[in-house]
Design a protein around this motif. Structure first.
Motif, PDB file in Angstrom:
ATOM      1  N   ALA A 447     -47.990 -27.953  14.827  1.00 49.48           N
ATOM      2  CA  ALA A 447     -48.569 -28.207  16.142  1.00 49.48           C
ATOM      3  C   ALA A 447     -49.480 -29.437  16.130  1.00 49.48           C
ATOM      4  CB  ALA A 447     -49.345 -26.979  16.611  1.00 49.48           C
ATOM      5  N   CYS A 448     -50.250 -29.612  15.067  1.00 48.40           N
ATOM      6  CA  CYS A 448     -51.225 -30.710  15.034  1.00 48.40           C
ATOM      7  C   CYS A 448     -50.607 -32.043  14.620  1.00 48.40           C
ATOM      8  CB  CYS A 448     -52.361 -30.365  14.076  1.00 48.40           C
ATOM      9  SG  CYS A 448     -53.349 -28.945  14.596  1.00 48.40           S
ATOM     10  N   THR A 449     -49.709 -32.010  13.670  1.00 50.39           N
ATOM     11  CA  THR A 449     -49.223 -33.256  13.071  1.00 50.39           C
ATOM     12  C   THR A 449     -47.702 -33.355  13.037  1.00 50.39           C
ATOM     13  OG1 THR A 449     -51.175 -33.273  11.642  1.00 50.39           O
ATOM     14  CG2 THR A 449     -49.343 -34.711  11.000  1.00 50.39           C
ATOM     15  N   GLY A 450     -47.059 -32.295  12.583  1.00 48.98           N
ATOM     16  CA  GLY A 450     -45.640 -32.354  12.264  1.00 48.98           C
ATOM     17  C   GLY A 450     -44.738 -32.683  13.430  1.00 48.98           C
ATOM     18  N   ARG A 451     -44.971 -32.024  14.601  1.00 48.04           N
ATOM     19  CA  ARG A 451     -44.063 -32.204  15.736  1.00 48.04           C
ATOM     20  C   ARG A 451     -43.994 -33.660  16.169  1.00 48.04           C
ATOM     21  NH1 ARG A 451     -46.485 -29.212  19.114  1.00 48.04           N
ATOM     22  NH2 ARG A 451     -45.258 -27.296  18.931  1.00 48.04           N
ATOM     23  N   ARG A 452     -45.129 -34.316  16.249  1.00 45.58           N
ATOM     24  CA  ARG A 452     -45.169 -35.711  16.700  1.00 45.58           C
ATOM     25  C   ARG A 452     -44.392 -36.622  15.755  1.00 45.58           C
ATOM     26  NH1 ARG A 452     -48.538 -39.322  14.803  1.00 45.58           N
ATOM     27  NH2 ARG A 452     -49.910 -37.678  13.961  1.00 45.58           N
ATOM     28  N   ILE A 453     -44.610 -36.462  14.465  1.00 51.75           N
ATOM     29  CA  ILE A 453     -43.930 -37.321  13.495  1.00 51.75           C
ATOM     30  C   ILE A 453     -42.430 -37.033  13.475  1.00 51.75           C
ATOM     31  CG2 ILE A 453     -43.728 -37.856  11.029  1.00 51.75           C
ATOM     32  CD1 ILE A 453     -46.709 -37.279  10.785  1.00 51.75           C
ATOM     33  N   ALA A 454     -42.077 -35.756  13.509  1.00 51.26           N
ATOM     34  CA  ALA A 454     -40.656 -35.390  13.462  1.00 51.26           C
ATOM     35  C   ALA A 454     -39.911 -35.935  14.676  1.00 51.26           C
ATOM     36  CB  ALA A 454     -40.515 -33.872  13.387  1.00 51.26           C
ATOM     37  N   ARG A 455     -40.538 -35.824  15.845  1.00 48.51           N
ATOM     38  CA  ARG A 455     -39.863 -36.314  17.054  1.00 48.51           C
ATOM     39  C   ARG A 455     -39.716 -37.835  17.026  1.00 48.51           C
ATOM     40  NH1 ARG A 455     -42.539 -32.545  21.885  1.00 48.51           N
ATOM     41  NH2 ARG A 455     -41.380 -30.631  21.343  1.00 48.51           N
ATOM     42  N   ARG A 456     -40.717 -38.537  16.509  1.00 50.53           N
ATOM     43  CA  ARG A 456     -40.582 -39.990  16.419  1.00 50.53           C
ATOM     44  C   ARG A 456     -39.414 -40.377  15.509  1.00 50.53           C
ATOM     45  NH1 ARG A 456     -45.023 -41.406  13.827  1.00 50.53           N
ATOM     46  NH2 ARG A 456     -43.976 -41.912  11.877  1.00 50.53           N
ATOM     47  N   ASN A 457     -39.301 -39.722  14.380  1.00 51.09           N
ATOM     48  CA  ASN A 457     -38.194 -40.021  13.474  1.00 51.09           C
ATOM     49  C   ASN A 457     -36.849 -39.657  14.105  1.00 51.09           C
ATOM     50  OD1 ASN A 457     -38.941 -40.734  10.360  1.00 51.09           O
ATOM     51  ND2 ASN A 457     -40.624 -39.665  11.367  1.00 51.09           N
ATOM     52  N   LEU A 458     -36.820 -38.563  14.863  1.00 55.45           N
ATOM     53  CA  LEU A 458     -35.581 -38.163  15.524  1.00 55.45           C
ATOM     54  C   LEU A 458     -35.149 -39.197  16.557  1.00 55.45           C
ATOM     55  CD1 LEU A 458     -33.351 -36.125  16.254  1.00 55.45           C
ATOM     56  CD2 LEU A 458     -34.992 -34.998  17.782  1.00 55.45           C
ATOM     57  N   TRP A 459     -36.084 -39.662  17.378  1.00 61.83           N
ATOM     58  CA  TRP A 459     -35.711 -40.580  18.459  1.00 61.83           C
ATOM     59  C   TRP A 459     -35.439 -41.996  17.967  1.00 61.83           C
ATOM     60  CZ3 TRP A 459     -33.749 -38.458  22.406  1.00 61.83           C
ATOM     61  CH2 TRP A 459     -34.192 -37.199  22.824  1.00 61.83           C
ATOM     62  N   ILE A 460     -35.870 -42.322  16.773  1.00 59.53           N
ATOM     63  CA  ILE A 460     -35.435 -43.587  16.167  1.00 59.53           C
ATOM     64  C   ILE A 460     -34.081 -43.402  15.498  1.00 59.53           C
ATOM     65  CG2 ILE A 460     -35.948 -45.315  14.394  1.00 59.53           C
ATOM     66  CD1 ILE A 460     -38.896 -44.893  14.935  1.00 59.53           C
ATOM     67  N   SER A 461     -33.857 -42.230  14.916  1.00 64.81           N
ATOM     68  CA  SER A 461     -32.592 -41.950  14.238  1.00 64.81           C
ATOM     69  C   SER A 461     -31.415 -41.952  15.202  1.00 64.81           C
ATOM     70  CB  SER A 461     -32.678 -40.592  13.521  1.00 64.81           C
ATOM     71  OG  SER A 461     -31.432 -40.227  12.982  1.00 64.81           O
ATOM     72  N   ILE A 462     -31.630 -41.432  16.412  1.00 59.86           N
ATOM     73  CA  ILE A 462     -30.529 -41.275  17.367  1.00 59.86           C
ATOM     74  C   ILE A 462     -29.857 -42.604  17.718  1.00 59.86           C
ATOM     75  CG2 ILE A 462     -30.016 -40.664  19.770  1.00 59.86           C
ATOM     76  CD1 ILE A 462     -31.914 -38.250  19.378  1.00 59.86           C
ATOM     77  N   PRO A 463     -30.589 -43.652  18.149  1.00 51.26           N
ATOM     78  CA  PRO A 463     -29.896 -44.908  18.458  1.00 51.26           C
ATOM     79  C   PRO A 463     -29.239 -45.547  17.238  1.00 51.26           C
ATOM     80  CG  PRO A 463     -32.275 -45.188  18.623  1.00 51.26           C
ATOM     81  CD  PRO A 463     -32.032 -43.727  18.503  1.00 51.26           C
ATOM     82  N   ASN A 464     -29.818 -45.376  16.051  1.00 54.39           N
ATOM     83  CA  ASN A 464     -29.166 -45.888  14.848  1.00 54.39           C
ATOM     84  C   ASN A 464     -27.829 -45.201  14.636  1.00 54.39           C
ATOM     85  OD1 ASN A 464     -30.939 -47.743  12.805  1.00 54.39           O
ATOM     86  ND2 ASN A 464     -32.272 -46.528  14.124  1.00 54.39           N
ATOM     87  N   LEU A 465     -27.797 -43.896  14.839  1.00 56.36           N
ATOM     88  CA  LEU A 465     -26.552 -43.155  14.668  1.00 56.36           C
ATOM     89  C   LEU A 465     -25.559 -43.487  15.777  1.00 56.36           C
ATOM     90  CD1 LEU A 465     -25.040 -41.128  12.954  1.00 56.36           C
ATOM     91  CD2 LEU A 465     -26.103 -39.275  14.262  1.00 56.36           C
ATOM     92  N   LEU A 466     -26.066 -43.685  16.996  1.00 54.04           N
ATOM     93  CA  LEU A 466     -25.185 -44.069  18.112  1.00 54.04           C
ATOM     94  C   LEU A 466     -24.460 -45.376  17.806  1.00 54.04           C
ATOM     95  CD1 LEU A 466     -25.879 -43.775  21.862  1.00 54.04           C
ATOM     96  CD2 LEU A 466     -25.128 -45.967  20.967  1.00 54.04           C
ATOM     97  N   LEU A 467     -25.177 -46.351  17.283  1.00 58.05           N
ATOM     98  CA  LEU A 467     -24.558 -47.635  16.934  1.00 58.05           C
ATOM     99  C   LEU A 467     -23.540 -47.458  15.814  1.00 58.05           C
ATOM    100  CD1 LEU A 467     -27.719 -49.891  17.067  1.00 58.05           C
ATOM    101  CD2 LEU A 467     -25.751 -50.037  18.596  1.00 58.05           C
TER     102      LEU A 467
END
Length: 888
Positions: A447-467
């Motif tokens: 709740a304090c740290t993990g969710r924010r970092i995980a979501r940032r990595n996910l939303w950067i990963s998605i366009p890389n995978l799309l390409l």
């Protein structure tokens, strides 16, 4: 391998002398087609393209075989491996005398290429006889066997005139076979053979150094030196004849001023590497090469300058004397660099000379295969003969910059602290990018740290995978347009182009699936995304010319597999970031929105090729020669070029915006335990049914639709199938989080059977012309089902392996069970995606084979139904029924 025991000098000289003579003869055989190929072309009426492929085939196989031959040499010793390689190559040369067709010639040429692979056998064998202080000189003398190419250029023409090409091949085969027997009889086993026999090293330990990116940096050095040497040696006669108007014989003599120094002065390079250090030799090699290539890159130009007294005309060009001087200097320093590269290997990897040297030699040899092909395409596109030197300048300058940066970082970070490292210092992750503490199952931390970092990595990963998916699928659009633009390919050849990216992508996924724990998710995501630039740029160049050989198109289709490989590493990486209860949704979003790359490609592709959206920098258009759009201009290359800026942006975003998880680091050995897990192989079968079907239907649907319903333009609708399939994947993960992955997967396969039956009903046949609307709707059902199944099967994996590890460790070791389950889950997710991606190859090929054998695709579709039934049975028995062995 190095030796610390003083060995008799006569034994050292025997090993070096026999190896050098053997390699000289092998190199002469390796280049035999450069001479006898001219006569073969006349007798069999081969085209220039066919002759080029015949000459390149031994170069390719000689390069690729070096890895395997190096491993065998580490295991069994150089004496027997070297001798058997020569005997096998001689047998293949002998087979040439019986061939009467082009196909048989290519098959024999594959075996002839083994002679080029002998290089790494000799490197491993010779280095074992000499101490580290003398290895550079010894390997330099051995490497001078490259002069075998000059032997062929001098001897083979006389034999060809006097005896004919068949007898010339027979003479070569006899001499090489005699040398093979002599080597086995006269050579001695290397000093480490007895020790290797006592301490047999497992294959995975032999291959362990290949995970170090330092090995691939050395490979780039050899690509520039040896690969550049082979490429320019093949290219220079043609260049000299066209640029300076020389005759064939004179051009051959001038080209020898490049090739002979690049062979003989390799001895000096080894000696200098022993005396002043290999690193210093590499600096001189790349520094002088950059200067020479820059001067050689300057095209002849005429200038008109407005002067004080009127216009002043003058011209600048590299005259023939200056060219000869520059090419001699370039060859000289390339020879020094070739020796210096292999001086590094026994120093850094004394116990893995064969395996590491095999990779380095393989990459260098591939340079000799790919660079000449690229030179020709640059001539066609740029229209400047000096473009070959421009390309070499860019590659060598890049290698020099990387080498210097790596050395400076190593001096500051690694050597200064007196700590050896298996990681490349230039890629060492700054502390701000590494997550040393990562506990997603801890609710407070999440709740304090993990969710924010995980979501940032996910939303950067998605366009890389799309390409990555967009590049992987680009041929599904291109194959539809190629026939209308005058590319002379048969339907079966087009199906091959559509299917090969899936074949190579699936194979790469096997390796990519283990890369994240070795290199880190941030770094691997950025590197693998940046690798997509290679196929995009090369395809954009090749598509501008209908004369581009089909063999080049096949290579480009294989290179698009880089995009397919990315999926395995991307999914493995994201699985580490999220807690167990949210893995299904997170991976569904990553994969589902990433899979949209197929749909985006099939939507954007037809739009960008219809206009000059990239301006004159993308080249001139083609003109449609057949069909309703006859006479219209088409910029087919835009389908590849359009992704280049987005790839650069996405790679930089991954490098600077994502994180590496320290706890996610593990070796290949740790991950290889999944091959013992039964459920790994069961999930491979099920995921082949879902994701394999998605990729296969996406790759084959446009071409299949065009063949079954010729009046319909499939490129207008093709994007909808992958679109709905990709959007359905997060739904599959969400449903599985709530209903259970096994239950969703079971009923999903039933829906896929219904979809295939519907396609069969609406196909054209004896009873009518069919219905494209019904056909299309049923395929949409199939795409939706594959998307849901992709999400549900991926949700099954973490549940299965967590439960398995909990049962093995017990409740007292729940934390250790979680760590082991995460590691195995990441490896399994990558591996099953690798196996499943082969569906993208088999489904289009099943269409082509079914049409070839029965005249229709019905047989292939019936086969799909049988396969989906088997998936239903496995899902029910192992995962969905009451008291199932692994409920999920």
């Amino acid at each position: 391998m190095t030796t610390s025991v003083a060995l008799p000098r006569c034994d050292q000289q025997r090993a070096l002398g026999l190896s050098t003579l053997a390699f000289t003869l092998c190199f002469a055989v390796w280049t035999i087609f450069s001479i006898i190929g001219l006569r073969i072309k006349q007798e069999l009426g081969l085209s220039d393209t066919q002759l080029g492929l015949l000459m390149a085939t031994p170069v390719l196989t000689g390069s690729i075989s070096r890895l395997l031959l190096g491993i065998w040499t580490d295991r069994f010793g150089g004496r027997w491996v070297f001798g058997l390689v020569m005997l096998t190559s001689a047998a293949c040369v002998y087979l040439l005398t019986f061939t009467s067709s082009y196909a048989m010639l290519l098959l024999a040429a594959l075996g002839v290429g083994l002679a080029g692979g002998s290089f790494i056998v000799g490197v491993a064998y010779v280095s074992a006889w000499f101490p580290a202080a003398q290895q550079g000189t010894a390997l330099g003398i051995f490497g001078a066997g490259n002069v075998g190419a000059a032997v062929t250029n001098f001897v083979a023409p006389f034999l060809l005139v006097a005896l004919g090409w068949q007898t010339t091949a027979l003479v070569y085969a006899t001499v090489l076979a005699a040398m093979g027997v002599a080597f086995i009889v006269l050579a001695k086993d290397d000093p480490q053979r007895a020790e290797r026999a006592r301490q047999r090293v497992p294959l995975r330990e032999q291959l362990a150094p290949l995970a170090e990116l330092r090995v691939w940096r050395f490979s780039l050095y050899y690509f520039c030196t040896f690969g550049g040497f082979v490429a320019l040696a093949l290219w220079l006669p043609l260049y000299l004849m066209n640029v300076y108007g020389l005759s064939l014989t004179t051009a051959g003599v001038v080209a020898a001023l490049f090739s002979v120094p690049a062979s003989l002065f390799r001895i000096l390079g080894g000696w200098l590497a022993d005396r002043i250090g290999a690193r210093r030799v590499m600096y001189w090699t790349f520094g002088v090469a950059v200067v020479c290539l820059f001067l050689l890159s300057y095209p002849s130009a005429h200038y008109a300058v407005e002067g004080v007294r009127g216009e002043v005309d003058f011209s600048l060009s590299v005259g023939l004397p200056a060219f000869i001087a520059l090419i001699f200097v370039l060859g000289f320093f390339m020879s020094l660099g070739m020796a210096a590269v292999f001086k590094h290997i026994p120093v850094y990897y004394p116990q893995h000379v064969g395996a590491v040297g095999g990779v380095v030699g393989m990459v260098g040899g591939l340079g000799g295969f790919f660079l000449p092909l690229t030179f020709g395409m640059l001539n066609d596109v740029v229209g400047i003969w000096q473009s070959c030197f421009m390309l070499m300048f860019v590659v060598v300058a890049g290698a020099l910059g990387w080498m210097h940066y790596a050395i400076r970082r190593a001096e500051r970070d690694e050597w200064a602290a007196h700590r050896p490292s298996t990681d490349l210092p230039e890629l060492a992750a700054p502390k701000g990018f590494v997550l040393n503490e990562w506990h997603p199952e801890d609710a407070g931390f999440w709740a304090c740290t993990g969710r924010r970092i995980a979501r940032r990595n996910l939303w950067i990963s998605i366009p890389n995978l799309l390409l990555a998916f967009a590049v992987w699928s680009v041929w599904s659009i291109l194959v539809v347009k190629l026939p209308t633009l005058g590319f002379p390919y048969t339907p079966n050849q087009l199906f091959w182009l559509a299917a090969l990216p899936s074949l190579s992508g699936a194979t790469l996924r096997i390796f990519y699936s283990f890369m994240v724990p070795i290199f880190g998710g941030r770094r691997w995501t950025a590197i693998s995304t940046a690798s997509l630039l290679l196929p995009c740029l090369w395809i954009g160049v090749a598509l501008q010319h209908v004369e581009t050989p089909y063999s080049v198109m096949l290579i480009l289709a294989l290179l698009c597999g880089f995009g397919g490989g990315n999926f395995a590493s991307s999914m493995a990486n994201i699985s580490f970031f999220f807690p167990q209860a949210q893995k299904g949704t997170a991976m569904g979003l990553n994969a589902g929105l990433g899979n949209l790359g197929v749909s985006v490609l099939q939507l954007v592709g037809p739009l960008v090729i219809a206009g000059s959206v990239l301006g004159p920098m993308a080249g001139a258009p083609h003109t449609v020669t057949t069909g309703a759009a006859e006479g219209h201009a088409v910029w087919l290359q835009n389908a590849a070029f359009i992704w280049v800026p987005f790839i650069v942006i996405a790679a930089l975003a991954a490098w600077f915006g994502m994180n590496d998880i320290a706890a996610a680091k593990s070796s290949f050995r740790d991950q290889a335990v999944i091959f013992k897990r039964k459920h790994n192989w069961l999930m491979c079968w099920l995921y082949l049914g879902t994701f394999g079907s998605f990729m296969g239907f996406a790759a084959g649907f446009p071409l299949l639709s065009g063949m079954q319903f010729p009046a319909v333009d499939p490129t207008r609708y093709a994007f909808l199938g992958p679109l709905v399939g990709a959007l359905a994947r997060p739904l599959g993960g969400w449903l599985s989080d709530r209903l259970g992955g096994a239950r969703v997967t079971l009923w999903n396969f039933a829906l896929m059977i219904v979809g295939v039956l519907g396609v069969l009903i609406f196909l054209p046949g004896e009873n009518g012309d069919g219905s494209f609307f019904g056909f299309f709707v049923m395929f949409l059902v199939l795409f939706i089902a594959t998307g849901i199944g992709n999400g549900s099967t991926y949700r099954m994996v973490p549940v299965i392996f967590l439960n398995q590890r909990r049962q093995a460790f017990g409740e007292a070791h729940a934390e250790q069970a979680q760590v082991e389950a995460n590691r195995e889950t990441a490896a399994v997710l990558g591996f099953i995606s690798a196996i499943a991606a082969y569906g993208g190859f088999f489904i289009p090929k099943a269409y082509g084979t079914s049409i070839g054998l029965t005249g229709g695709v019905g047989a292939a579709l019936i086969g799909f139904i049988v396969f989906y039934l088997s998936c239903m049975v496995l899902t029910w028995w192992y995962y969905a029924r009451r008291n199932a062995p692994a409920p999920c």
